[in-house]
Design an enzyme around this catalytic site. Sequence first.
Site, PDB file in Angstrom:
ATOM      1  N   HIS A 120     -13.207   2.650 -48.661  1.00 41.56           N
ATOM      2  CA  HIS A 120     -12.172   3.512 -49.220  1.00 41.56           C
ATOM      3  C   HIS A 120     -12.639   3.942 -50.605  1.00 41.56           C
ATOM      4  O   HIS A 120     -13.383   3.227 -51.284  1.00 41.56           O
ATOM      5  CB  HIS A 120     -10.875   2.702 -49.317  1.00 41.56           C
ATOM      6  CG  HIS A 120      -9.658   3.482 -49.706  1.00 41.56           C
ATOM      7  ND1 HIS A 120      -9.411   3.869 -51.006  1.00 41.56           N
ATOM      8  CD2 HIS A 120      -8.599   3.919 -48.969  1.00 41.56           C
ATOM      9  CE1 HIS A 120      -8.268   4.516 -51.058  1.00 41.56           C
ATOM     10  NE2 HIS A 120      -7.743   4.564 -49.842  1.00 41.56           N
ATOM     11  N   ASP A 197     -12.313  -6.153 -50.632  1.00 42.84           N
ATOM     12  CA  ASP A 197     -11.141  -5.280 -50.626  1.00 42.84           C
ATOM     13  C   ASP A 197     -10.275  -5.706 -49.446  1.00 42.84           C
ATOM     14  O   ASP A 197     -10.586  -5.423 -48.292  1.00 42.84           O
ATOM     15  CB  ASP A 197     -11.579  -3.824 -50.486  1.00 42.84           C
ATOM     16  CG  ASP A 197     -10.399  -2.854 -50.377  1.00 42.84           C
ATOM     17  OD1 ASP A 197      -9.243  -3.319 -50.396  1.00 42.84           O
ATOM     18  OD2 ASP A 197     -10.642  -1.639 -50.255  1.00 42.84           O
ATOM     19  N   GLN A 200      -6.315  -3.861 -46.399  1.00 42.67           N
ATOM     20  CA  GLN A 200      -5.920  -3.725 -44.999  1.00 42.67           C
ATOM     21  C   GLN A 200      -5.929  -5.046 -44.238  1.00 42.67           C
ATOM     22  O   GLN A 200      -5.455  -5.102 -43.103  1.00 42.67           O
ATOM     23  CB  GLN A 200      -6.853  -2.727 -44.292  1.00 42.67           C
ATOM     24  CG  GLN A 200      -6.809  -1.315 -44.845  1.00 42.67           C
ATOM     25  CD  GLN A 200      -5.453  -0.649 -44.659  1.00 42.67           C
ATOM     26  OE1 GLN A 200      -4.653  -1.053 -43.818  1.00 42.67           O
ATOM     27  NE2 GLN A 200      -5.192   0.379 -45.450  1.00 42.67           N
ATOM     28  N   LYS A 223       1.478  -2.509 -49.033  1.00 43.77           N
ATOM     29  CA  LYS A 223       0.977  -2.505 -47.667  1.00 43.77           C
ATOM     30  C   LYS A 223       1.365  -3.768 -46.903  1.00 43.77           C
ATOM     31  O   LYS A 223       0.987  -3.933 -45.743  1.00 43.77           O
ATOM     32  CB  LYS A 223      -0.552  -2.343 -47.663  1.00 43.77           C
ATOM     33  CG  LYS A 223      -1.044  -1.004 -48.209  1.00 43.77           C
ATOM     34  CD  LYS A 223      -2.552  -0.893 -48.145  1.00 43.77           C
ATOM     35  CE  LYS A 223      -3.087   0.326 -48.878  1.00 43.77           C
ATOM     36  NZ  LYS A 223      -2.736   1.598 -48.215  1.00 43.77           N
ATOM     37  N   CYS A 361      -9.113   8.997 -47.521  1.00 48.22           N
ATOM     38  CA  CYS A 361      -9.775   8.510 -48.746  1.00 48.22           C
ATOM     39  C   CYS A 361     -11.095   7.812 -48.419  1.00 48.22           C
ATOM     40  O   CYS A 361     -11.424   6.768 -49.002  1.00 48.22           O
ATOM     41  CB  CYS A 361      -8.871   7.576 -49.528  1.00 48.22           C
ATOM     42  SG  CYS A 361      -7.423   8.401 -50.211  1.00 48.22           S
TER      43      CYS A 361
END
Length: 403
Positions: A120, A197, A200, A223, A361
């Site tokens: 991303h 990261d 998600q 999220k 993105c």
Amino acid sequence: MKRSIEHSALDFPIFNGDESYVYLDNAATTQKPKAVLEAIMDYYSNCNANVYRAIHRWGEESTRRYEEARQTVAAFIGASSTDEIIFTSGATDSINLAATVYCQRYIEPGDEIILTEMEHHSNLVPWQIQGERTGAVLKFIPVDESGELNLEVLKTLWSPRTKLLALTHMSNVLGTINPVKEIIKLAHERGVKVLIDGAQSVPHIKVDVQDLNCDFLAFSGHKMCGPTGTGVLYGKRELLDELPPFRGGGEMIRSVFLDHSEWNSLPHKFEAGTPNIAGVVGLAAAVHYLQSWGMDRIEEQEKILTKRLIRGLDSLEEYTLYGKGRHRGGIAAFTRKGTHSHDLTQYLDSKGFALRAGHHCAHPLARKLNALSTTRASVYFYNNVGQIDSLLKTLAEAEEFVL
């Protein structure tokens, strides 16, 4: 008796018990359960005051809730200390913080940072900026045809100048769940630090930072059923201790003189100014809510939905699905032959489905896939099998149209 996860949508006021509009844009942001909304309202209604240093009951209560939230988040991801939990405005802010202070402290011209082709922008652009500032060289692990990382190529990227590897745990386009534990082990064998990261992954699967042994983990509150404007940077305590502050201001200092300042201890060194107190309280409520279902149950529900969604898309001849990795989460990006993704997504909205269209993105990945714009469906545990079947039926019945 366990509550049925099939009925979890009833906890979310925005759905109002109505399934006529199906929300499948969860990779962008998730909906908020009543428990989160009530926690935020209760904070503002009963103890709204600034944290720390206040010698009155509302300030003390506000501080208590804020620090209890830190304990909640630390336990949720398996951190060894609350000092390792830095509250931020989101995963983007967390990665920018880590990139800035790490590169300021450790990176010299010619040093190398390894990323992947599936990142991303939030885990790419900050490193580009720091590369320009420090003279660091960026290298990239390629994505193969199945949408997985080519770890054979990674073997050729290491060098004595490699200082850090930053990668996504789960791709927000392909749904691929990367073998981060294996990659972290390879990196540490070479003395390379690793940032994950988790934007998600943390909302969908159990993530234990001590089990992974990552040096940094970044994720967002919004999220995972929490408020927007909330996020977390986890960092190993010994590493955070060595790094300089990110922003200057109140609370991040121990003592200030006209010509210099002395920094506060962790985690306050990285939390300058008045924090998003209500948001953090809401984030803690979101964590408690997810724990009430159990991350194992959430993951199992999403596996059922994802398997049905992927199989259905694979069976539709007019559609191309991107990313067919062996280990994947509940994200499916696809295109329809002869139809722009914006048109398809707008059409689906008219039929009662909220999906997302665009490059998500991830410009470099979109170019590699030769799909600069795709329609993306992303599930969460409050979705159900009937909604997936209804989406697939609508996609199958779609005819050529002009909007």
